[in-house]
Design a protein around this motif. Structure first.
Motif, short mmCIF file in Angstrom:
data_model
loop_
_atom_site.label_atom_id
_atom_site.label_comp_id
_atom_site.label_asym_id
_atom_site.label_seq_id
_atom_site.Cartn_x
_atom_site.Cartn_y
_atom_site.Cartn_z
N THR A 1 3.13 -3.53 -18.24
CA THR A 1 2.40 -4.78 -17.98
C THR A 1 3.29 -5.81 -17.33
OG1 THR A 1 0.96 -4.37 -19.90
CG2 THR A 1 1.03 -6.62 -19.04
N ILE B 1 3.19 -9.79 -16.11
CA ILE B 1 2.50 -11.07 -16.25
C ILE B 1 3.07 -12.04 -15.23
CG2 ILE B 1 1.97 -13.00 -17.81
CD1 ILE B 1 2.66 -10.99 -20.12
N HIS C 1 3.48 -12.52 -23.15
CA HIS C 1 4.70 -11.74 -22.95
C HIS C 1 5.30 -11.32 -24.29
CE1 HIS C 1 8.51 -10.42 -21.46
NE2 HIS C 1 9.16 -11.51 -21.80
N LYS C 2 5.29 -12.23 -25.25
CA LYS C 2 5.85 -11.95 -26.57
C LYS C 2 5.09 -10.84 -27.28
CE LYS C 2 6.59 -14.14 -31.08
NZ LYS C 2 6.50 -15.42 -31.85
N THR D 1 3.92 -17.13 -22.03
CA THR D 1 5.04 -16.67 -22.84
C THR D 1 4.54 -16.00 -24.13
OG1 THR D 1 5.28 -18.89 -23.79
CG2 THR D 1 6.64 -18.36 -21.88
N SER E 1 6.44 -5.94 -21.94
CA SER E 1 5.91 -6.61 -20.75
C SER E 1 7.00 -7.38 -20.01
CB SER E 1 4.78 -7.56 -21.14
OG SER E 1 5.24 -8.57 -22.01
N ARG E 2 6.70 -7.68 -18.75
CA ARG E 2 7.60 -8.44 -17.88
C ARG E 2 6.90 -9.73 -17.48
NH1 ARG E 2 9.23 -6.29 -11.82
NH2 ARG E 2 10.00 -8.29 -10.96
N LEU E 3 7.58 -10.86 -17.52
CA LEU E 3 6.99 -12.16 -17.17
C LEU E 3 7.72 -12.76 -15.98
CD1 LEU E 3 5.19 -14.66 -17.72
CD2 LEU E 3 6.96 -15.42 -19.36
#
Length: 249
Positions: A189, A191, A209-210, A206, A215-217
């Motif tokens: 994923t 973001i 993402h947490k 955030t 996942s990558r933000l």
């Protein structure tokens, strides 16, 4: 790849992205009740959009797809990934909705859309599109003209209250994505969020993402609600790198 747009939009949201992803089998669709897709006479909830997406994938013979969802499209993408995990190869969530219910933002979406749909004044459509952008110049004349034409199709006018149904607090709350649901996402994923997003603050990104494992933000400066359009070159590069990494895994 399947691109999914936001509330009251249509596939024009990805006009600056389709060619850049030509190495993939790209599908940008008008979701249920939007654009030129059919408009059943009932309020739409997330399960309706997911059902429409799965029916579309079945109809075109796609077993598994990379889902790119902007705003409402991201909400639909997450719910599809958790309820039909075998159909989703990866997720890109671009200023995705569905994790909070903010009355002021919900009212802004409702009133700005209804104003543009109920009046022939094209400047109200321009105002609705500029609401999405950090730089008003990104709401180009072409985008405004295309959106204005769709907004004034008779079936769109008659149906607009149905596609705005998730701006109703009770209906929205029962469709929201929970921390537990985000935690069940197993697909890679990405973001992406604009720091000037008028429909959701950075803490929403955030938090996603947490709670989404692995996942990558990416946060875009000087960017509103359409990162894939406002900063298309940067977005396209990041998206393609992400997809390459997914394929290599």
């Amino acid at each position: 790849m399947v691109f999914l747009h936001g509330t009251s939009g249509h596939l024009e949201a990805f006009a600056r992205n389709i060619a850049a992803h030509a190495a993939y089998d790209v599908h940008a669709i008008d979701m249920l009740g939007h654009g030129y897709t059919g408009k059943p006479a009932r309020p739409y909830e997330i399960a309706d959009y997911v059902g429409h997406l799965i029916d579309y994938l079945d109809a075109v013979g796609v077993e598994r797809a990379h889902i790119v969802g902007e705003s409402l499209g991201g909400w639909v993408g997450v719910r599809t990934a958790t309820t039909h995990p075998d159909r989703v190869a990866s997720l890109q969530l671009l200023c995705a909705g569905g994790t909070v219910a903010n009355p002021a933002i919900m009212e802004r979406i409702r009133t700005s859309t209804l104003a543009a749909v109920r009046s022939d004044d094209i400047e109200l459509t321009r105002k609705r599109l500029r609401l999405l952008m950090a730089d008003p110049a990104d709401a180009t004349d072409e985008l405004v003209e295309v959106r204005h034409a769709i907004y004034h199709e008779p079936d769109f006018v008659a149906n607009v209250h149905n596609l705005l149904s998730l701006q109703d607090m009770e209906r929205r709350r029962r469709n929201l994505l929970t921390r537990e649901e985000l935690g069940r996402i197993t697909q890679p994923t990405l973001i992406i969020w604009g720091r000037q997003n008028p429909f959701g603050e950075v803490p929403e990104a955030t938090a996603m993402h947490k709670h989404i494992p692995g996942s990558r933000l990416e946060l875009f400066d000087q960017c509103g609600h359409w990162p894939q359009h406002e900063q298309s070159e940067r977005y396209n590069r990041i998206s393609l790198d992400f997809l390459t990494s997914v394929s290599a895994a």
